[in-house]
Design a protein around this motif. Structure first.
Motif, PDB file in Angstrom:
ATOM      1  N   SER A  90       1.513   0.093 -18.546  1.00  0.00           N
ATOM      2  CA  SER A  90       0.709  -0.931 -17.900  1.00  0.00           C
ATOM      3  C   SER A  90       0.473  -2.109 -18.851  1.00  0.00           C
ATOM      4  O   SER A  90       0.562  -3.275 -18.444  1.00  0.00           O
ATOM      5  CB  SER A  90      -0.617  -0.313 -17.452  1.00  0.00           C
ATOM      6  OG  SER A  90      -1.310  -1.195 -16.623  1.00  0.00           O
ATOM      7  N   PHE A  93       3.511  -4.439 -18.946  1.00  0.00           N
ATOM      8  CA  PHE A  93       3.665  -5.348 -17.805  1.00  0.00           C
ATOM      9  C   PHE A  93       2.581  -6.426 -17.809  1.00  0.00           C
ATOM     10  O   PHE A  93       2.820  -7.550 -17.374  1.00  0.00           O
ATOM     11  CB  PHE A  93       3.729  -4.566 -16.495  1.00  0.00           C
ATOM     12  CG  PHE A  93       4.963  -3.710 -16.416  1.00  0.00           C
ATOM     13  CD1 PHE A  93       6.218  -4.302 -16.359  1.00  0.00           C
ATOM     14  CD2 PHE A  93       4.893  -2.329 -16.461  1.00  0.00           C
ATOM     15  CE1 PHE A  93       7.375  -3.533 -16.333  1.00  0.00           C
ATOM     16  CE2 PHE A  93       6.042  -1.546 -16.429  1.00  0.00           C
ATOM     17  CZ  PHE A  93       7.284  -2.155 -16.363  1.00  0.00           C
TER      18      PHE A  93
ATOM     19  N   GLY B 124       7.677   0.545 -12.238  1.00  0.00           N
ATOM     20  CA  GLY B 124       6.908  -0.200 -13.228  1.00  0.00           C
ATOM     21  C   GLY B 124       5.792   0.693 -13.742  1.00  0.00           C
ATOM     22  O   GLY B 124       6.052   1.679 -14.448  1.00  0.00           O
ATOM     23  N   ALA B 125       4.547   0.386 -13.359  1.00  0.00           N
ATOM     24  CA  ALA B 125       3.416   1.234 -13.758  1.00  0.00           C
ATOM     25  C   ALA B 125       2.320   1.198 -12.687  1.00  0.00           C
ATOM     26  O   ALA B 125       1.163   0.905 -12.976  1.00  0.00           O
ATOM     27  CB  ALA B 125       2.858   0.794 -15.103  1.00  0.00           C
ATOM     28  N   ARG B 231      -0.455  -5.463  -8.888  1.00  0.00           N
ATOM     29  CA  ARG B 231       0.266  -6.737  -8.694  1.00  0.00           C
ATOM     30  C   ARG B 231       1.722  -6.583  -9.103  1.00  0.00           C
ATOM     31  O   ARG B 231       2.128  -5.564  -9.655  1.00  0.00           O
ATOM     32  CB  ARG B 231      -0.404  -7.814  -9.534  1.00  0.00           C
ATOM     33  CG  ARG B 231      -0.389  -7.489 -11.020  1.00  0.00           C
ATOM     34  CD  ARG B 231      -1.291  -8.416 -11.817  1.00  0.00           C
ATOM     35  NE  ARG B 231      -2.686  -8.036 -11.681  1.00  0.00           N
ATOM     36  CZ  ARG B 231      -3.696  -8.595 -12.349  1.00  0.00           C
ATOM     37  NH1 ARG B 231      -3.469  -9.585 -13.190  1.00  0.00           N
ATOM     38  NH2 ARG B 231      -4.920  -8.181 -12.178  1.00  0.00           N
ATOM     39  N   LYS B 232       2.487  -7.630  -8.832  1.00  0.00           N
ATOM     40  CA  LYS B 232       3.895  -7.637  -9.214  1.00  0.00           C
ATOM     41  C   LYS B 232       4.117  -8.586 -10.385  1.00  0.00           C
ATOM     42  O   LYS B 232       3.421  -9.589 -10.515  1.00  0.00           O
ATOM     43  CB  LYS B 232       4.756  -8.079  -8.027  1.00  0.00           C
ATOM     44  CG  LYS B 232       4.768  -7.069  -6.893  1.00  0.00           C
ATOM     45  CD  LYS B 232       5.690  -7.491  -5.760  1.00  0.00           C
ATOM     46  CE  LYS B 232       7.115  -7.017  -6.016  1.00  0.00           C
ATOM     47  NZ  LYS B 232       7.969  -7.153  -4.798  1.00  0.00           N
ATOM     48  N   TYR B 238       2.712  -3.123 -11.127  1.00  0.00           N
ATOM     49  CA  TYR B 238       1.869  -2.373 -12.059  1.00  0.00           C
ATOM     50  C   TYR B 238       0.395  -2.511 -11.714  1.00  0.00           C
ATOM     51  O   TYR B 238      -0.020  -3.460 -11.034  1.00  0.00           O
ATOM     52  CB  TYR B 238       2.118  -2.815 -13.511  1.00  0.00           C
ATOM     53  CG  TYR B 238       1.458  -4.116 -13.903  1.00  0.00           C
ATOM     54  CD1 TYR B 238       2.035  -5.330 -13.572  1.00  0.00           C
ATOM     55  CD2 TYR B 238       0.249  -4.116 -14.609  1.00  0.00           C
ATOM     56  CE1 TYR B 238       1.425  -6.514 -13.924  1.00  0.00           C
ATOM     57  CE2 TYR B 238      -0.371  -5.308 -14.958  1.00  0.00           C
ATOM     58  CZ  TYR B 238       0.236  -6.512 -14.616  1.00  0.00           C
ATOM     59  OH  TYR B 238      -0.378  -7.689 -14.954  1.00  0.00           O
ATOM     60  N   THR B 239      -0.364  -1.541 -12.164  1.00  0.00           N
ATOM     61  CA  THR B 239      -1.810  -1.537 -11.998  1.00  0.00           C
ATOM     62  C   THR B 239      -2.438  -1.763 -13.365  1.00  0.00           C
ATOM     63  O   THR B 239      -2.174  -0.989 -14.290  1.00  0.00           O
ATOM     64  CB  THR B 239      -2.272  -0.199 -11.398  1.00  0.00           C
ATOM     65  OG1 THR B 239      -1.602  -0.020 -10.131  1.00  0.00           O
ATOM     66  CG2 THR B 239      -3.777  -0.177 -11.179  1.00  0.00           C
ATOM     67  N   PRO B 240      -3.220  -2.817 -13.509  1.00  0.00           N
ATOM     68  CA  PRO B 240      -3.806  -3.113 -14.829  1.00  0.00           C
ATOM     69  C   PRO B 240      -4.702  -1.967 -15.321  1.00  0.00           C
ATOM     70  O   PRO B 240      -5.281  -1.231 -14.520  1.00  0.00           O
ATOM     71  CB  PRO B 240      -4.617  -4.384 -14.592  1.00  0.00           C
ATOM     72  CG  PRO B 240      -4.059  -4.994 -13.354  1.00  0.00           C
ATOM     73  CD  PRO B 240      -3.598  -3.838 -12.508  1.00  0.00           C
TER      74      PRO B 240
END
Lengths: 244, 244
Positions: A90, A93, B124-125, B231-232, B238-240
């Motif tokens: 995370s 990204f 991604g995440a 978000r992308k 990913y998720t912050p």
């Protein structure tokens, strides 16, 4: 030369739990970036530069890795467990979002065995039905949100896994967690403390919430809480596949 | 000779994601037990008996494995993904509970890369913050309980992973899931469909809930839903790590 960035999970500790995909990525790397104890798990060799950094600098570390990759290096960021679960993916990204020039970079996330699943395996099958994973640290979110999630998870009758349950800097939060769980799940609910899973220091203990003490957890512990049907058989704890 | 039983996770499909621990257990086994397509992933060799069975007989399969181990065999039950996540480990302990004479048997659960984490890594995440895992099949629990969990998970702002989202025998449930999520999370929430992850048939697609169609999922799909901050960036989702 085009650089690349792999965000790799080293698993919980035992080298027999490192996937061949991650081993191959490390063998092909020119640079390894990560928190000091995780970089220490990578065998040094000629042609490989190790960049070890302190714990609380995830975003800087991610930025450094992106820059090395942009400069043509084959970079691997190492995380413990799985990089996508409360680890470096995370942060990478997030750093990428701040660097639009790097959006075309080749980034791969290489999954690993995350601590809660290694812990569950050692204990039996406590996460064998619907479950949730909550990071109990309030460094990156307000504590009130953690409490809210604990209550809703109990209401949903999820089994639960807690990462970062307790540190010397914040001993209060886990004591409060136990209070909330006793209130929401009752004193007989089973809770498993899994410390340093798959390492020589491994210690696994399942007790009831009535017996659970805050001191049973530290930062090397993953905590697993059963749902209302979780039970023991022999030395194992498991959550049945069925629910009513 | 004393038998043993390992409940092993083969990961999502790619052999580069099978842990060395599982590879070693298979090399030492006399008997492998499992659902037909998972047993098909084990290389046959002299001295190894393969016992493949149909999908809906988990408890019988577990019983068979326990009996072989009690008779002195070195048995490995193979699961896809991780055996502790909607797979065989829980069934083995259920079967063990019915066989008190076998409680001293040496049983090990060997973790694997579970589908949601392989899918998250490819995308991604999206599970980079607190999340939950829900099996959307109502074969083993009432559908009303699934709906209840979906609403509470949305209220907790968990990212979500869904196993067994949709089968030809129950097409209705996933359409209903999308309705509930649109209502509880809004139409802009990101949802990732990850089909046949890490196999040659892999297909990953991230859309909004407004764009999501029930037909995007089948039994080979894991579905990941972001939380309110997901978000992308570039081709990744990913998720912050932070939340407010």
């Amino acid at each position: 030369m085009t650089g690349s960035l792999d965000v790799a999970g080293l698993g919980p500790g035992d080298s027999a739990l490192v996937t061949p995909e991650v081993t191959a990525a490390l063998a092909a790397a020119t640079d390894v970036v990560g928190y000091i104890p995780y970089v220490a798990r990578v065998t040094p060799r000629e042609g490989l530069t190790l960049h070890a950094s302190d714990n609380r600098v995830e975003l800087q570390r991610a930025q450094q890795a992106l820059e090395l990759a942009a400069a043509g290096k084959r970079v691997v960021i190492v995380s413990s467990g799985d990089p996508g679960v409360f680890a470096m993916a995370s942060a990478v990204f997030e750093a990428l979002q701040q660097s639009p020039a790097l959006h075309a970079l080749d980034i791969r996330v290489l999954p690993g065995i995350t601590a809660m699943l290694a812990a569950a395996a050692r204990a039996g099958a406590p996460l064998g039905h619907d479950f949730c994973a909550i990071n109990l640290s309030d460094n990156l979110k307000p504590w009130a949100l953690v409490e809210r999630r604990l209550r809703l998870a109990a209401e949903a009758d999820f089994a639960m896994a807690f990462y970062n349950p307790r540190s010397t800097a914040r001993p209060y939060q886990f004591a409060r967690t136990l209070e909330i769980l006793r209130e929401a799940c009752g004193r007989d609910r089973l809770i498993t403390f899994a410390r340093a899973v798959t390492t020589p220091d491994e210690h696994i203990e399942t007790v009831t919430l009535a017996e659970a003490q805050p001191e049973m957890a530290d930062m090397r512990t993953v905590v697993l809480v059963g749902n209302s049907a979780t039970r023991k058989v022999g030395r194992y704890v498991y959550t049945p596949r069925h629910a009513e």
